[in-house]
Design a protein around this motif. Structure first.
Motif, mmCIF file in Angstrom:
data_model
loop_
_atom_site.group_PDB
_atom_site.id
_atom_site.type_symbol
_atom_site.label_atom_id
_atom_site.label_comp_id
_atom_site.label_asym_id
_atom_site.label_seq_id
_atom_site.Cartn_x
_atom_site.Cartn_y
_atom_site.Cartn_z
ATOM 1 N N LYS A 340 -2.888 -8.654 -7.836
ATOM 2 C CA LYS A 340 -3.683 -9.874 -7.703
ATOM 3 C C LYS A 340 -2.877 -11.116 -8.067
ATOM 4 C CE LYS A 340 -8.354 -11.590 -8.507
ATOM 5 N NZ LYS A 340 -9.683 -11.274 -9.091
ATOM 6 N N ASP A 341 -1.933 -11.009 -8.975
ATOM 7 C CA ASP A 341 -1.233 -12.210 -9.437
ATOM 8 C C ASP A 341 -0.256 -12.752 -8.401
ATOM 9 O OD1 ASP A 341 0.503 -10.090 -9.681
ATOM 10 O OD2 ASP A 341 1.279 -10.678 -11.659
ATOM 11 N N ASN A 342 0.493 -11.874 -7.729
ATOM 12 C CA ASN A 342 1.530 -12.358 -6.815
ATOM 13 C C ASN A 342 1.464 -11.761 -5.417
ATOM 14 O OD1 ASN A 342 2.429 -9.767 -7.239
ATOM 15 N ND2 ASN A 342 4.376 -10.344 -8.197
ATOM 16 N N GLY A 343 0.479 -10.914 -5.150
ATOM 17 C CA GLY A 343 0.317 -10.354 -3.815
ATOM 18 C C GLY A 343 1.283 -9.242 -3.467
ATOM 19 N N ALA A 344 2.101 -8.797 -4.407
ATOM 20 C CA ALA A 344 3.060 -7.736 -4.124
ATOM 21 C C ALA A 344 2.335 -6.408 -3.906
ATOM 22 C CB ALA A 344 4.044 -7.601 -5.279
ATOM 23 N N PRO A 345 2.861 -5.544 -3.037
ATOM 24 C CA PRO A 345 2.250 -4.222 -2.859
ATOM 25 C C PRO A 345 2.340 -3.428 -4.160
ATOM 26 C CG PRO A 345 4.382 -4.324 -1.752
ATOM 27 C CD PRO A 345 4.052 -5.726 -2.182
ATOM 28 N N LEU A 346 1.434 -2.483 -4.349
ATOM 29 C CA LEU A 346 1.431 -1.676 -5.578
ATOM 30 C C LEU A 346 2.683 -0.834 -5.703
ATOM 31 C CD1 LEU A 346 -2.308 -0.546 -5.799
ATOM 32 C CD2 LEU A 346 -1.197 -2.572 -6.769
ATOM 33 N N THR A 347 3.436 -0.690 -4.635
ATOM 34 C CA THR A 347 4.700 0.052 -4.697
ATOM 35 C C THR A 347 5.845 -0.802 -5.228
ATOM 36 O OG1 THR A 347 4.906 -0.434 -2.321
ATOM 37 C CG2 THR A 347 4.130 1.761 -2.935
ATOM 38 N N GLY A 348 5.575 -2.073 -5.563
ATOM 39 C CA GLY A 348 6.574 -2.907 -6.217
ATOM 40 C C GLY A 348 7.184 -3.965 -5.331
ATOM 41 N N GLY A 349 7.937 -4.871 -5.982
ATOM 42 C CA GLY A 349 8.600 -5.956 -5.281
ATOM 43 C C GLY A 349 7.824 -7.247 -5.365
ATOM 44 N N SER A 350 8.004 -8.100 -4.356
ATOM 45 C CA SER A 350 7.323 -9.384 -4.287
ATOM 46 C C SER A 350 6.281 -9.351 -3.166
ATOM 47 C CB SER A 350 8.333 -10.506 -4.021
ATOM 48 O OG SER A 350 8.914 -10.337 -2.729
ATOM 49 N N GLU A 351 5.659 -10.500 -2.932
ATOM 50 C CA GLU A 351 4.622 -10.570 -1.902
ATOM 51 C C GLU A 351 5.129 -10.108 -0.541
ATOM 52 O OE1 GLU A 351 1.951 -13.905 0.504
ATOM 53 O OE2 GLU A 351 3.120 -14.501 -1.255
ATOM 54 N N THR A 352 6.347 -10.439 -0.206
ATOM 55 C CA THR A 352 6.881 -10.137 1.118
ATOM 56 C C THR A 352 7.597 -8.793 1.207
ATOM 57 O OG1 THR A 352 8.893 -11.377 0.594
ATOM 58 C CG2 THR A 352 7.111 -12.575 1.701
ATOM 59 N N THR A 353 7.648 -8.052 0.104
ATOM 60 C CA THR A 353 8.271 -6.728 0.127
ATOM 61 C C THR A 353 7.431 -5.775 0.973
ATOM 62 O OG1 THR A 353 9.188 -7.051 -2.093
ATOM 63 C CG2 THR A 353 9.030 -4.779 -1.280
ATOM 64 N N PRO A 354 8.022 -5.051 1.905
ATOM 65 C CA PRO A 354 7.252 -4.103 2.721
ATOM 66 C C PRO A 354 6.581 -3.034 1.861
ATOM 67 C CG PRO A 354 9.407 -4.490 3.698
ATOM 68 C CD PRO A 354 9.434 -5.136 2.341
ATOM 69 N N MET A 355 5.388 -2.633 2.241
ATOM 70 C CA MET A 355 4.694 -1.559 1.532
ATOM 71 C C MET A 355 5.382 -0.229 1.816
ATOM 72 S SD MET A 355 0.637 -2.367 2.030
ATOM 73 C CE MET A 355 0.768 -2.313 3.822
ATOM 74 N N ARG A 356 5.489 0.593 0.785
ATOM 75 C CA ARG A 356 6.009 1.948 0.958
ATOM 76 C C ARG A 356 4.807 2.894 0.968
ATOM 77 N NH1 ARG A 356 9.559 -0.244 -2.869
ATOM 78 N NH2 ARG A 356 8.693 1.056 -4.561
ATOM 79 N N LEU A 357 4.265 3.079 2.142
ATOM 80 C CA LEU A 357 3.015 3.829 2.266
ATOM 81 C C LEU A 357 3.177 5.308 1.946
ATOM 82 C CD1 LEU A 357 1.586 2.158 5.506
ATOM 83 C CD2 LEU A 357 1.022 1.654 3.125
ATOM 84 N N ASP A 358 4.410 5.815 1.943
ATOM 85 C CA ASP A 358 4.636 7.234 1.675
ATOM 86 C C ASP A 358 4.994 7.513 0.222
ATOM 87 O OD1 ASP A 358 7.049 5.975 1.738
ATOM 88 O OD2 ASP A 358 8.055 7.455 3.021
ATOM 89 N N GLU A 359 4.969 6.492 -0.644
ATOM 90 C CA GLU A 359 5.333 6.687 -2.046
ATOM 91 C C GLU A 359 4.147 7.244 -2.836
ATOM 92 O OE1 GLU A 359 6.741 3.944 -5.824
ATOM 93 O OE2 GLU A 359 7.607 3.569 -3.843
ATOM 94 N N ASN A 360 4.392 8.310 -3.607
ATOM 95 C CA ASN A 360 3.341 8.969 -4.381
ATOM 96 C C ASN A 360 3.556 8.806 -5.879
ATOM 97 O OD1 ASN A 360 2.071 9.966 -2.056
ATOM 98 N ND2 ASN A 360 3.353 11.814 -2.041
ATOM 99 N N ARG A 361 2.468 8.943 -6.612
ATOM 100 C CA ARG A 361 2.510 8.927 -8.067
ATOM 101 C C ARG A 361 2.947 10.307 -8.570
ATOM 102 N NH1 ARG A 361 -3.531 6.776 -9.144
ATOM 103 N NH2 ARG A 361 -3.726 9.046 -9.234
ATOM 104 N N PRO A 362 3.204 10.455 -9.870
ATOM 105 C CA PRO A 362 3.591 11.778 -10.408
ATOM 106 C C PRO A 362 2.545 12.863 -10.149
ATOM 107 C CG PRO A 362 4.136 10.062 -11.982
ATOM 108 C CD PRO A 362 3.376 9.393 -10.878
ATOM 109 N N ASP A 363 1.254 12.474 -10.023
ATOM 110 C CA ASP A 363 0.209 13.473 -9.770
ATOM 111 C C ASP A 363 0.079 13.830 -8.287
ATOM 112 O OD1 ASP A 363 -0.966 11.206 -8.720
ATOM 113 O OD2 ASP A 363 -2.665 11.167 -10.125
ATOM 114 N N GLY A 364 0.929 13.235 -7.442
ATOM 115 C CA GLY A 364 0.918 13.559 -6.031
ATOM 116 C C GLY A 364 0.065 12.657 -5.177
ATOM 117 N N LEU A 365 -0.760 11.808 -5.786
ATOM 118 C CA LEU A 365 -1.590 10.882 -5.021
ATOM 119 C C LEU A 365 -0.765 9.656 -4.610
ATOM 120 C CD1 LEU A 365 -4.889 10.996 -7.134
ATOM 121 C CD2 LEU A 365 -4.424 12.128 -4.937
#
Length: 465
Positions: A340-365
């Motif tokens: 919410k603060d800078n619009g960056a995807p939850l996978t990291g980076g800045s607002e304009t960083t591409p989303m890494r849709l295939d990145e999973n958490r340690p639990d596999g989700l």
């Protein structure tokens, strides 16, 4: 509503407003250069013509600007001899040059089949959307006369000049990036005997499960989008166009919106919507290789009058803000798929960083949840489908239960609504985590032809071709 395809302006971020020239440059008789987005700084007008022994016969909207600065002092001197306005209107010196927001002008006409203003123009602070139905008995010839009059009025207003029989609402303002955009609804063609020239892309949108549409605030024969960086300039244009329509068309519905005013932030940035989310990160950009192909109708289109035009989908989307604001920031970010603060995807980076849709958490989700709005609306999730979003926020008071009647006047542009808006909305309709917080209450689809060429009016190839 698709956050991934929204935009603040054609570059994805707000461009600095063009600054006007100084006094000396403003008095030169050279044509101002037009920027790539259609804006040019409005030149200071020449003094209005006068006749010997008589007051000025005509004042442009910009002309009055040079009179108001001395109004207080002049009023003390002139008193009953016409007041400050009467005295200063007779002076010969040129008016002071406008600065900042008021000085910017967007071209109405475009040579060689250019696009109408208000599509790739940087998003303005104030907007009005209004639809009209043709009056009974209004035929194709009368409709052409209306579009001719509307085009003339829009050109005058966008240049910062007052039209005939002006109301005086914006006399002391410059163009303020005013844009006026015209479109045709599905029903227009039947009413004017032009059914054979109605594009297939204008077929009605399908029903969606989240729809709660009010037919009285949807569709319409004709549609106008007005945008400006000054609220009085925008209202002035709305009123002038409504007056022009008298006897030929009557308003069907009107919606009023707003955005952040240019210069309100320390540096240009993507706008936020009323949910507090940065909204417009992944919009297509004119620099994209396939931008024109996605947004504007190509030369191969069956209906020649629409080549170079675009299709606008308009939706009034109420946000359930009371429900949304009860959710924690962490939950809100999971719903959207971005911080919410800078619009960056939850996978990291800045607002304009591409989303890494295939990145999973340690639990596999997945880090970006499977039902996150950003994931579902992404072009990667929709066979590359994309649309150019150019919305306004709105607030129309409060409902009977005390909840705010507020949300988004969603406007998106595309070459083919079926392959863009409809495809994406169907995907959102099947499991978007944001959907429970939204209500789609009005809808419209309009064919927006190219801009009028010099000496022409918007829609002439359709109405006279």
């Amino acid at each position: 509503m698709s956050k991934q395809t929204s935009r603040k302006q054609s570059t994805g971020k707000q461009a600095p407003r063009t600054q006007p020239p100084g006094k000396q440059a403003a008095r030169k008789e050279t044509a101002p250069k037009q920027a790539s987005d259609g804006r040019v700084p409005a030149p200071a007008p020449a003094p209005a013509p006068e006749t010997a022994g008589s007051p000025t016969t005509e004042l442009s909207r910009r002309r009055l600007l040079g009179t108001v600065g001395a109004a207080g002092a002049a009023g003390l001197v002139v008193g009953g001899a016409g007041g400050a306005f009467g005295a200063s209107a007779l002076r010969d010196e040129a008016p002071e040059a406008l600065t900042s927001i008021g000085s910017t002008r967007v071209a109405f006409r475009a040579a060689g089949g250019g696009h109408q203003a208000g599509i790739t123009t940087p998003l303005q602070a104030t907007g009005h959307l209004v639809a009209f139905d043709l009056a009974p008995g209004t035929d194709r010839k009368a409709a052409a006369a209306l579009l001719r009059r509307w085009s003339r009025t829009a050109e005058e207003l966008m240049a910062g000049r007052a039209p005939d029989a002006d109301t005086g609402v914006a006399l002391d303002a410059g163009p303020s990036s005013l844009t006026v955009t015209f479109g045709f609804g599905h029903s227009f063609f039947g009413r004017t005997g032009l059914t054979k020239r109605r594009p297939a892309e204008l077929d009605p949108l399908p029903d969606f499960s989240a729809d709660a549409l009010d037919p009285d605030r949807s569709n319409g024969d004709l549609w106008i989008q007005i945008g400006a960086d000054d609220a009085l300039v925008a209202f002035h244009a709305l009123r002038a166009l409504q007056k022009d329509a008298a006897g030929r068309a009557r308003p069907r519905w009107q919606m009023n919106g707003f955005n952040r005013t240019p210069g309100a932030t320390a540096h240009p940035m993507t706008a936020r919507n009323l949910m507090g989310q940065i909204d417009g990160t992944n919009n297509p950009k004119p620099s994209d290789r396939d931008f024109d192909e996605r947004i504007f109708v190509g030369r191969e289109a069956e209906q020649a009058w629409m080549r170079g035009g675009s299709y606008a989908v308009v939706r009034r989307i109420r946000m359930l803000l009371d429900d949304w604001e009860k959710r924690s920031r962490h939950d809100q970010e999971k719903v959207i798929g971005r911080r919410k603060d800078n619009g960056a995807p939850l996978t990291g980076g800045s607002e304009t960083t591409p989303m890494r849709l295939d990145e999973n958490r340690p639990d596999g989700l997945p880090v970006i949840p499977a039902n996150a709005h950003a994931r579902i609306a992404a072009p990667e999730s929709n066979q590359g489908a994309a649309m150019l979003r150019r919305p306004f926020s709105y607030h129309d008071g409060f409902r009977e239960d005390g909840a705010p009647d507020a949300g988004l006047l969603f406007i998106c542009w595309q070459a083919d609504p079926l392959r863009a808006f409809t495809q994406i909305q169907r995907k959102l309709d099947r499991g978007d985590a944001l959907s429970p917080f939204l209500r789609h209450e009005a809808s419209g689809l309009f064919a927006v032809p190219p801009a009028a060429e010099p000496g022409d009016y918007v829609g002439r190839p359709l109405l006279e071709g």
